[in-house]
Design a protein around this motif. Structure first.
Motif, mmCIF file in Angstrom:
data_model
loop_
_atom_site.group_PDB
_atom_site.id
_atom_site.type_symbol
_atom_site.label_atom_id
_atom_site.label_comp_id
_atom_site.label_asym_id
_atom_site.label_seq_id
_atom_site.Cartn_x
_atom_site.Cartn_y
_atom_site.Cartn_z
ATOM 1 N N TYR A 106 0.867 -1.186 0.000
ATOM 2 C CA TYR A 106 0.000 0.000 0.000
ATOM 3 C C TYR A 106 0.899 1.230 0.000
ATOM 4 O O TYR A 106 1.753 1.380 0.880
ATOM 5 C CB TYR A 106 -0.892 -0.005 1.246
ATOM 6 N N ILE A 107 0.680 2.126 -0.955
ATOM 7 C CA ILE A 107 1.640 3.188 -1.243
ATOM 8 C C ILE A 107 0.932 4.542 -1.303
ATOM 9 O O ILE A 107 -0.236 4.620 -1.683
ATOM 10 C CB ILE A 107 2.353 2.882 -2.576
ATOM 11 N N HIS A 108 1.656 5.614 -0.923
ATOM 12 C CA HIS A 108 1.196 7.010 -0.900
ATOM 13 C C HIS A 108 0.248 7.299 0.262
ATOM 14 O O HIS A 108 -0.553 8.233 0.210
ATOM 15 C CB HIS A 108 0.502 7.416 -2.214
ATOM 16 N N LEU A 109 0.298 6.520 1.351
ATOM 17 C CA LEU A 109 -0.681 6.646 2.410
ATOM 18 C C LEU A 109 -0.575 7.992 3.138
ATOM 19 O O LEU A 109 0.510 8.517 3.370
ATOM 20 C CB LEU A 109 -0.504 5.522 3.430
ATOM 21 N N GLN A 110 -1.720 8.504 3.515
ATOM 22 C CA GLN A 110 -1.766 9.688 4.370
ATOM 23 C C GLN A 110 -1.240 9.354 5.758
ATOM 24 O O GLN A 110 -0.528 10.139 6.381
ATOM 25 C CB GLN A 110 -3.213 10.190 4.473
ATOM 26 N N ALA A 111 -1.614 8.151 6.243
ATOM 27 C CA ALA A 111 -1.184 7.718 7.565
ATOM 28 C C ALA A 111 -1.001 6.210 7.575
ATOM 29 O O ALA A 111 -1.753 5.483 6.914
ATOM 30 C CB ALA A 111 -2.215 8.128 8.621
ATOM 31 N N ARG A 112 0.007 5.763 8.323
ATOM 32 C CA ARG A 112 0.218 4.339 8.553
ATOM 33 C C ARG A 112 -0.269 4.011 9.965
ATOM 34 O O ARG A 112 0.148 4.648 10.925
ATOM 35 C CB ARG A 112 1.712 3.997 8.421
ATOM 36 N N LEU A 113 -1.158 3.034 10.085
ATOM 37 C CA LEU A 113 -1.746 2.690 11.377
ATOM 38 C C LEU A 113 -1.152 1.421 11.969
ATOM 39 O O LEU A 113 -1.612 0.956 13.022
ATOM 40 C CB LEU A 113 -3.260 2.530 11.242
ATOM 41 N N VAL A 114 -0.145 0.851 11.314
ATOM 42 C CA VAL A 114 0.476 -0.386 11.792
ATOM 43 C C VAL A 114 1.988 -0.264 11.727
ATOM 44 O O VAL A 114 2.531 0.535 10.961
ATOM 45 C CB VAL A 114 0.019 -1.611 10.951
ATOM 46 N N ASP A 115 2.643 -1.073 12.554
ATOM 47 C CA ASP A 115 4.099 -1.102 12.610
ATOM 48 C C ASP A 115 4.597 -2.487 12.209
ATOM 49 O O ASP A 115 3.841 -3.465 12.238
ATOM 50 C CB ASP A 115 4.590 -0.780 14.023
ATOM 51 N N VAL A 116 5.866 -2.562 11.853
ATOM 52 C CA VAL A 116 6.466 -3.846 11.497
ATOM 53 C C VAL A 116 6.301 -4.826 12.664
ATOM 54 O O VAL A 116 6.546 -4.491 13.819
ATOM 55 C CB VAL A 116 7.954 -3.667 11.149
ATOM 56 N N GLY A 117 5.862 -6.028 12.333
ATOM 57 C CA GLY A 117 5.650 -7.054 13.345
ATOM 58 C C GLY A 117 4.223 -7.164 13.835
ATOM 59 O O GLY A 117 3.865 -8.156 14.483
ATOM 60 N N ASP A 118 3.384 -6.160 13.531
ATOM 61 C CA ASP A 118 1.981 -6.230 13.956
ATOM 62 C C ASP A 118 1.266 -7.357 13.220
ATOM 63 O O ASP A 118 1.383 -7.492 11.992
ATOM 64 C CB ASP A 118 1.251 -4.921 13.665
ATOM 65 N N ARG A 119 0.508 -8.149 13.967
ATOM 66 C CA ARG A 119 -0.370 -9.150 13.367
ATOM 67 C C ARG A 119 -1.731 -8.514 13.136
ATOM 68 O O ARG A 119 -2.283 -7.875 14.031
ATOM 69 C CB ARG A 119 -0.504 -10.372 14.273
ATOM 70 N N VAL A 120 -2.270 -8.685 11.946
ATOM 71 C CA VAL A 120 -3.562 -8.085 11.621
ATOM 72 C C VAL A 120 -4.511 -9.163 11.114
ATOM 73 O O VAL A 120 -4.099 -10.125 10.469
ATOM 74 C CB VAL A 120 -3.416 -6.966 10.561
ATOM 75 N N GLN A 121 -5.773 -8.993 11.438
ATOM 76 C CA GLN A 121 -6.832 -9.832 10.902
ATOM 77 C C GLN A 121 -7.513 -9.092 9.762
ATOM 78 O O GLN A 121 -7.442 -7.871 9.655
ATOM 79 C CB GLN A 121 -7.848 -10.167 11.994
ATOM 80 N N ARG A 122 -8.191 -9.849 8.895
ATOM 81 C CA ARG A 122 -8.936 -9.199 7.814
ATOM 82 C C ARG A 122 -9.924 -8.200 8.393
ATOM 83 O O ARG A 122 -10.613 -8.479 9.360
ATOM 84 C CB ARG A 122 -9.673 -10.251 6.971
ATOM 85 N N GLY A 123 -9.978 -7.012 7.787
ATOM 86 C CA GLY A 123 -10.907 -5.981 8.218
ATOM 87 C C GLY A 123 -10.359 -5.018 9.232
ATOM 88 O O GLY A 123 -11.010 -4.034 9.569
ATOM 89 N N VAL A 124 -9.128 -5.255 9.732
ATOM 90 C CA VAL A 124 -8.517 -4.372 10.721
ATOM 91 C C VAL A 124 -7.855 -3.189 10.012
ATOM 92 O O VAL A 124 -7.212 -3.340 8.977
ATOM 93 C CB VAL A 124 -7.491 -5.155 11.562
ATOM 94 N N GLY A 125 -8.005 -1.987 10.580
ATOM 95 C CA GLY A 125 -7.430 -0.797 9.965
ATOM 96 C C GLY A 125 -5.919 -0.853 9.873
ATOM 97 O O GLY A 125 -5.243 -1.218 10.844
ATOM 98 N N ILE A 126 -5.375 -0.484 8.709
ATOM 99 C CA ILE A 126 -3.918 -0.500 8.519
ATOM 100 C C ILE A 126 -3.371 0.851 8.062
ATOM 101 O O ILE A 126 -2.168 1.090 8.122
ATOM 102 C CB ILE A 126 -3.498 -1.579 7.505
ATOM 103 N N GLY A 127 -4.228 1.755 7.574
ATOM 104 C CA GLY A 127 -3.747 3.042 7.108
ATOM 105 C C GLY A 127 -4.881 3.882 6.555
ATOM 106 O O GLY A 127 -6.055 3.482 6.598
ATOM 107 N N ARG A 128 -4.511 5.055 6.036
ATOM 108 C CA ARG A 128 -5.495 5.932 5.391
ATOM 109 C C ARG A 128 -4.936 6.411 4.053
ATOM 110 O O ARG A 128 -3.737 6.692 3.927
ATOM 111 C CB ARG A 128 -5.848 7.125 6.282
ATOM 112 N N VAL A 129 -5.801 6.502 3.073
ATOM 113 C CA VAL A 129 -5.406 6.882 1.711
ATOM 114 C C VAL A 129 -4.934 8.335 1.697
ATOM 115 O O VAL A 129 -5.509 9.202 2.362
ATOM 116 C CB VAL A 129 -6.578 6.705 0.737
ATOM 117 N N GLY A 130 -3.870 8.609 0.928
ATOM 118 C CA GLY A 130 -3.365 9.969 0.824
ATOM 119 C C GLY A 130 -2.700 10.228 -0.511
ATOM 120 O O GLY A 130 -3.019 9.583 -1.527
ATOM 121 N N HIS A 131 -1.770 11.170 -0.495
ATOM 122 C CA HIS A 131 -1.016 11.481 -1.722
ATOM 123 C C HIS A 131 0.422 11.843 -1.350
ATOM 124 O O HIS A 131 1.015 12.753 -1.930
ATOM 125 C CB HIS A 131 -1.679 12.614 -2.513
ATOM 126 N N THR A 132 0.985 11.093 -0.394
ATOM 127 C CA THR A 132 2.355 11.368 0.038
ATOM 128 C C THR A 132 3.363 10.828 -0.972
ATOM 129 O O THR A 132 3.089 9.889 -1.719
ATOM 130 C CB THR A 132 2.626 10.760 1.421
#
Length: 395
Positions: A106-132
């Motif tokens: 996922y690229i150009h995100l406005q915000a990253r909501l996860v860090d390396v090593g985080d385990r995520v389940q389907r449907g869990v927030g990981i970031g927000r769309v942006g134009h960085t």
């Protein structure tokens, strides 16, 4: 996204230096593809464009003006293996390892909501769309790539043509097979599991869901129960607020110390859409709502109101709500959720009962030992007088 030309030339030079015999070795195959869904909350209307870089996709909201800041959610379970910022390149970047050689980026995100090593389940927030990043050309969009780790290095190449990128598949449908392809998609990323209800039984410190003992001999009379996903792993943990000490506990851990007052009612929620549930309280004496360090709402609610929190519109952010037994009405700020539903003595719960990404109200009725949502009896003859209800995804 503009191709990263320097990386492309490095890749070409590397290939040119490999002996012909090695080039003839077939690339390893990945394990079976996970059941990927679109990386947007359930029901979100999006437009995917391959432009000139198929199989990569640039994805926009419908309408396009709603793209900036849109919540992104994991399309399948996995572990975050990249999360960093490259301001002069592709901006904020997240990559998830879904296992079996499958990756999404996922690229150009406005915000990253996860860090390396985080385990995520389907449907869990990981970031927000942006134009960085300079390669976004200042246009809000998600640059999305799906890939297979064919060289076994534990990551997926992205941002330029390579043999690891593959055509994305959402809900069994393949996209990005050719350049200049445009697709209208409605996300079916509707949660990894349905919520279920349960109880805390203060008389013996036991916690139950129908058919399952969650834990025994934990908690004290006077504790007020809650359930919360405190680490973004998609599973809710049981916990208690202990008004006598102002402490918040999960099994084996004090989550927060010396916060809250006697008379406060616990109401945890994901107040900012980052996929992590935060503790919170409703203070009936003042009508105020708090999380540690933040006033969520002031002068809203009445003594006698019973609080719940839920994602009532599927945007990934929880909002406070109350059940008012005196009128049998349910309110969120600015509107009535339900009118003339429930009975005095009912204890409110809220959960995503059908896995569609939207929470619904419900009650436990101790007088009849029944569990209801509007129009439906969810469970009969389960629970005891004195039980306190909880709801969450416990498995």
């Amino acid at each position: 996204m503009t191709m990263l030309r320097r990386r492309a030339w490095v890749a070409l030079l590397a290939v040119a230096a490999v002996p012909v015999m090695l080039l003839a070795v077939p690339a390893p195959e990945a394990s079976a593809r996970p059941n990927f869904q679109a990386p947007f909350p359930c029901g979100t209307a999006i437009r995917a464009e391959s432009f000139g870089h198929a199989p990569a996709l640039d994805i926009f909201r419908n309408p396009t003006s709603a793209t900036e800041g849109q919540l992104l959610v994991a399309p399948a379970a996995g572990v975050v293996n990249q999360s960093y910022s490259s301001p002069a390149g592709a901006g904020n970047i997240v990559q998830i390892n879904h296992g079996g050689g499958w990756f999404t980026t996922y690229i150009h995100l406005q915000a990253r909501l996860v860090d390396v090593g985080d385990r995520v389940q389907r449907g869990v927030g990981i970031g927000r769309v942006g134009h960085t990043g300079e390669t976004s050309n200042g246009v809000p969009h998600l640059h999305f790539e799906m890939a297979v780790d064919r060289n076994g290095d534990g990551r997926a190449e992205w941002g330029y043509p390579n043999n690891e990128r593959t055509t994305p598949v959402f809900n069994g449908v393949t996209y990005g097979q050719t350049n200049s392809q445009s697709s209208q998609i409605t996300s079916r990323n509707c949660g990894s599991a349905k919520d279920e209800f349960g109880v805390f039984r203060p008389s013996d410190g036991s916690w139950y869901t129908p058919g399952t003992v969650l834990t025994t001999n934990w908690g004290e009379p006077g504790d007020l129960p809650f359930a919360a996903d405190l680490n973004r792993n998609g599973i809710d943990e049981i916990g208690v607020f202990r008004p006598s000490t102002g402490n918040w506990h999960t099994v084996g851990q004090i989550v927060h110390s010396n916060w809250g007052e006697p008379g406060d009612l616990p109401v945890p929620g994901d107040w900012n859409g980052d996929g992590i549930t935060q503790i919170g309280v409703f203070r009936p004496s003042t009508g105020d709502w708090f999380t540690p360090g933040t006033v969520l709402r002031t002068n809203w609610g009445e003594p006698g109101d019973l609080p719940v929190a839920g994602d009532w519109n599927g945007d990934g952010i929880d909002e406070p709500a109350v059940f008012r037994p005196s009128t049998k009405d349910w309110f969120i700020l600015g509107r009535t959720l339900a009118a003339n539903w429930g009975e005095p003595g009912d204890l409110p719960v809220a959960g995503d009962w059908n896995g569609d990404g939207i929470d619904e109200i419900g009650v436990f009725r101790p007088s009849t030992r029944t569990w209801h949502k509007p129009g439906v009896v969810m469970q009969s003859n389960w629970g005891e007088r004195g039980d306190l209800p909880i709801a969450g995804n416990f498995n």
